[in-house]
Write an enzyme that holds these catalytic residues in place. Structure first.
Site, short mmCIF file in Angstrom:
data_model
loop_
_atom_site.label_atom_id
_atom_site.label_comp_id
_atom_site.label_asym_id
_atom_site.label_seq_id
_atom_site.Cartn_x
_atom_site.Cartn_y
_atom_site.Cartn_z
N GLU A 1 42.26 40.69 30.93
CA GLU A 1 41.93 39.30 31.25
C GLU A 1 42.31 38.36 30.11
O GLU A 1 42.75 37.22 30.34
CB GLU A 1 40.44 39.18 31.58
N GLU B 1 37.03 47.55 36.27
CA GLU B 1 35.62 47.23 36.46
C GLU B 1 35.04 47.86 37.72
O GLU B 1 33.84 48.17 37.77
CB GLU B 1 35.43 45.70 36.51
#
Length: 255
Positions: free
Chosen positions: A109, A129
């Site tokens: 990210e 995730e």
């Protein structure tokens, strides 16, 4: 400090320094935001490199720290988490990520917040995730989809799989793949080239592209038109056009 800023020749390098894997704990996230804001303010920083070191970019969040948080704690923390990454994404200057080793979860990210990504041949990127029963929370569902398209983003987010450098290049997740020992040098060279360019025009170009992607084309064209006209009030525009007329293209030396 888990993150520090080094400045040389107009290039600010934001260095992650939390061995062994540069896990992005709360303190690191907050420091990242502080340094991004500082780099944005400083006149001696005209372009930025994101760098995690020779072995790893960032392997994600600090899972042990996150495990101790309940729902109420994360309701409070999630906004600060996103704000830290948004501060990097909204730097009004060119930003390049120099990615070595793992760039997973929050590390991926963070790389997505850059304007350009140079990856090592040994780099592995991903959003794992889902394997923790979560989704990306620092902008991954939004920036990844905008970069590689929704289908490819969903593949990576739904499966949590790692992407090697060659596949990352093929899907547009990174922009260049080089030997690991050349990653930082090439990233710095990219930034240094832009650091000598017209700062306001580069800011205008970045904001026009980024803001335009978030709206309809007519609004985007208005953003472009206003910046385009506004740059005619700058000294850099005068320098660039004068140099073109008198010396030919590509020879202007901007302030």
């Amino acid at each position: 400090m888990t993150v520090h800023l080094e400045v040389a020749d107009g290039v600010g390098t934001i260095c992650l320094d939390r061995p062994p894997m540069n896990a992005l704990d709360v303190a690191t996230q907050d420091r990242l935001r502080e340094l991004a804001e500082e780099a944005g303010r400083r006149d001696d920083v005209r372009a930025v490199v994101l760098w995690g070191g020779e072995k790893v970019f960032a392997a994600g969040a600090d899972i042990k720290e996150m495990q101790a948080m309940d729902h109420a704690a994360m309701v409070v923390r999630s906004k600060a988490l996103q704000d830290s990454f948004t501060a990097v994404a909204r730097l009004p200057k060119p930003v390049v990520a120099a990615v070595t080793g793992y760039a997973l979860g929050g590390g991926c990210e963070l790389a997505l917040c850059a304007d350009f990504r140079i990856a090592a041949e040994n780099a592995k990127l991903g959003q794992p995730e889902i394997l923790l029963g979560l989704i990306p929370g620092a902008g991954g569902t939004q920036r990844l989809a905008r970069l590689v398209g929704p289908s490819k983003a969903k593949d990576l987010i739904f499966t949590g799989r790692h992407v090697k450098a060659d596949e990352a290049l093929a899907i547009g997740l990174v922009d260049r793949v080089v030997p690991a020992d050349e990653v930082y040098a090439q990233a710095h060279a990219w930034a240094a080239r832009l650091a000598s360019g017209p700062a306001l025009a580069l800011r205008a170009a970045k904001e026009s592209v980024d803001a335009g992607l978030e709206t309809d084309i007519d609004t985007g064209l208005t953003i472009e038109r206003n910046w385009f006209a506004g740059l005619f009030a700058t000294e850099d525009r005068a320098i660039g056009m004068r140099s073109f007329v008198e010396e030919g293209p590509g020879k202007a030396k901007f302030l």
